[in-house]
Design a protein around this motif. Sequence first.
Motif, short mmCIF file in Angstrom:
data_model
loop_
_atom_site.label_atom_id
_atom_site.label_comp_id
_atom_site.label_asym_id
_atom_site.label_seq_id
_atom_site.Cartn_x
_atom_site.Cartn_y
_atom_site.Cartn_z
N LEU A 246 0.83 -1.20 0.00
CA LEU A 246 0.00 0.00 0.00
C LEU A 246 0.87 1.26 0.00
N GLU A 247 2.00 1.21 0.70
CA GLU A 247 2.92 2.35 0.73
C GLU A 247 3.51 2.60 -0.67
N TYR A 248 3.84 1.53 -1.35
CA TYR A 248 4.37 1.68 -2.73
C TYR A 248 3.33 2.33 -3.64
N VAL A 249 2.09 1.90 -3.52
CA VAL A 249 1.02 2.47 -4.34
C VAL A 249 0.82 3.94 -4.00
N LEU A 250 0.84 4.28 -2.70
CA LEU A 250 0.69 5.69 -2.29
C LEU A 250 1.85 6.54 -2.80
N ASP A 251 3.07 5.98 -2.75
CA ASP A 251 4.23 6.70 -3.31
C ASP A 251 3.99 7.00 -4.79
N PHE A 252 3.48 6.02 -5.48
CA PHE A 252 3.23 6.20 -6.92
C PHE A 252 2.16 7.28 -7.14
N LEU A 253 1.11 7.23 -6.34
CA LEU A 253 0.02 8.19 -6.50
C LEU A 253 0.47 9.62 -6.20
N TYR A 254 1.27 9.82 -5.16
CA TYR A 254 1.70 11.17 -4.77
C TYR A 254 2.88 11.68 -5.58
N ASN A 255 3.79 10.79 -5.92
CA ASN A 255 5.03 11.23 -6.58
C ASN A 255 5.06 10.93 -8.08
N GLY A 256 4.16 10.09 -8.52
CA GLY A 256 4.17 9.72 -9.94
C GLY A 256 5.21 8.65 -10.26
N GLU A 257 5.88 8.17 -9.22
CA GLU A 257 6.86 7.10 -9.39
C GLU A 257 7.03 6.38 -8.07
N ALA A 258 7.54 5.17 -8.14
CA ALA A 258 7.80 4.40 -6.93
C ALA A 258 9.02 3.52 -7.19
N TYR A 259 9.88 3.43 -6.19
CA TYR A 259 11.09 2.59 -6.30
C TYR A 259 10.78 1.26 -5.64
N ILE A 260 10.76 0.22 -6.47
CA ILE A 260 10.34 -1.10 -6.01
C ILE A 260 11.39 -2.11 -6.44
N ALA A 261 11.71 -3.03 -5.54
CA ALA A 261 12.65 -4.10 -5.87
C ALA A 261 12.01 -5.03 -6.89
N GLN A 262 12.84 -5.62 -7.74
CA GLN A 262 12.37 -6.48 -8.83
C GLN A 262 11.48 -7.61 -8.30
N GLU A 263 11.88 -8.21 -7.20
CA GLU A 263 11.11 -9.35 -6.67
C GLU A 263 9.76 -8.93 -6.10
N GLU A 264 9.56 -7.65 -5.79
CA GLU A 264 8.29 -7.16 -5.25
C GLU A 264 7.39 -6.52 -6.32
N LEU A 265 7.89 -6.46 -7.56
CA LEU A 265 7.17 -5.76 -8.62
C LEU A 265 5.83 -6.41 -8.94
N ASN A 266 5.79 -7.73 -9.07
CA ASN A 266 4.52 -8.40 -9.40
C ASN A 266 3.47 -8.16 -8.32
N LYS A 267 3.87 -8.21 -7.05
CA LYS A 267 2.93 -7.97 -5.95
C LYS A 267 2.41 -6.53 -6.01
#
Length: 146
Positions: free
Chosen positions: A9-30
């Motif tokens: 949920l934090e990753y999604v919120l980062d994306f929504l507020y910043n327009g981008e999110a830094y996510i590890a490759q193994e967590e990308l599908n989730k």
Amino acid sequence: LKGIERVDLEYVLDFLYNGEAYIAQEELNKFLETAQELQVKGLQSNHQDESAQQEEVEIQSKFREVNEQNTTNQNIKQSESIFDSLEELANTFTDSDVALVPNEEEKLELNTNIDLQIEQMIEKNEGKWQCKLCGKIANKKRNIQD
């Protein structure tokens, strides 16, 4: 928000507020699954884009297939038309209508006609032969004809 972990949920919120999110490759599908479940625009369409692209490829393939079939049908129609024309032409000829190779009598007649035409094209002027068409001048008549 059952089944959605706080980190996702934090990753999604980062994306929504910043327009981008830094996510590890193994967590990308989730992350993408979470975004799709929450119907986040710009992230949920990943799977839809793939199916839309596949659909587009199928449509283009069918279009090409129909186009090729139309071209083939047009070629067949043109070939049939040419064949029909040739057949009609062949039917207009009979053995008695046209001789493809002239016999000796016809050759002699052709040569005589050509000789007469040549005679009309040349004249003797002041002891020399001259072509009326090109102006060539020669002492002997046969040199003009050659």
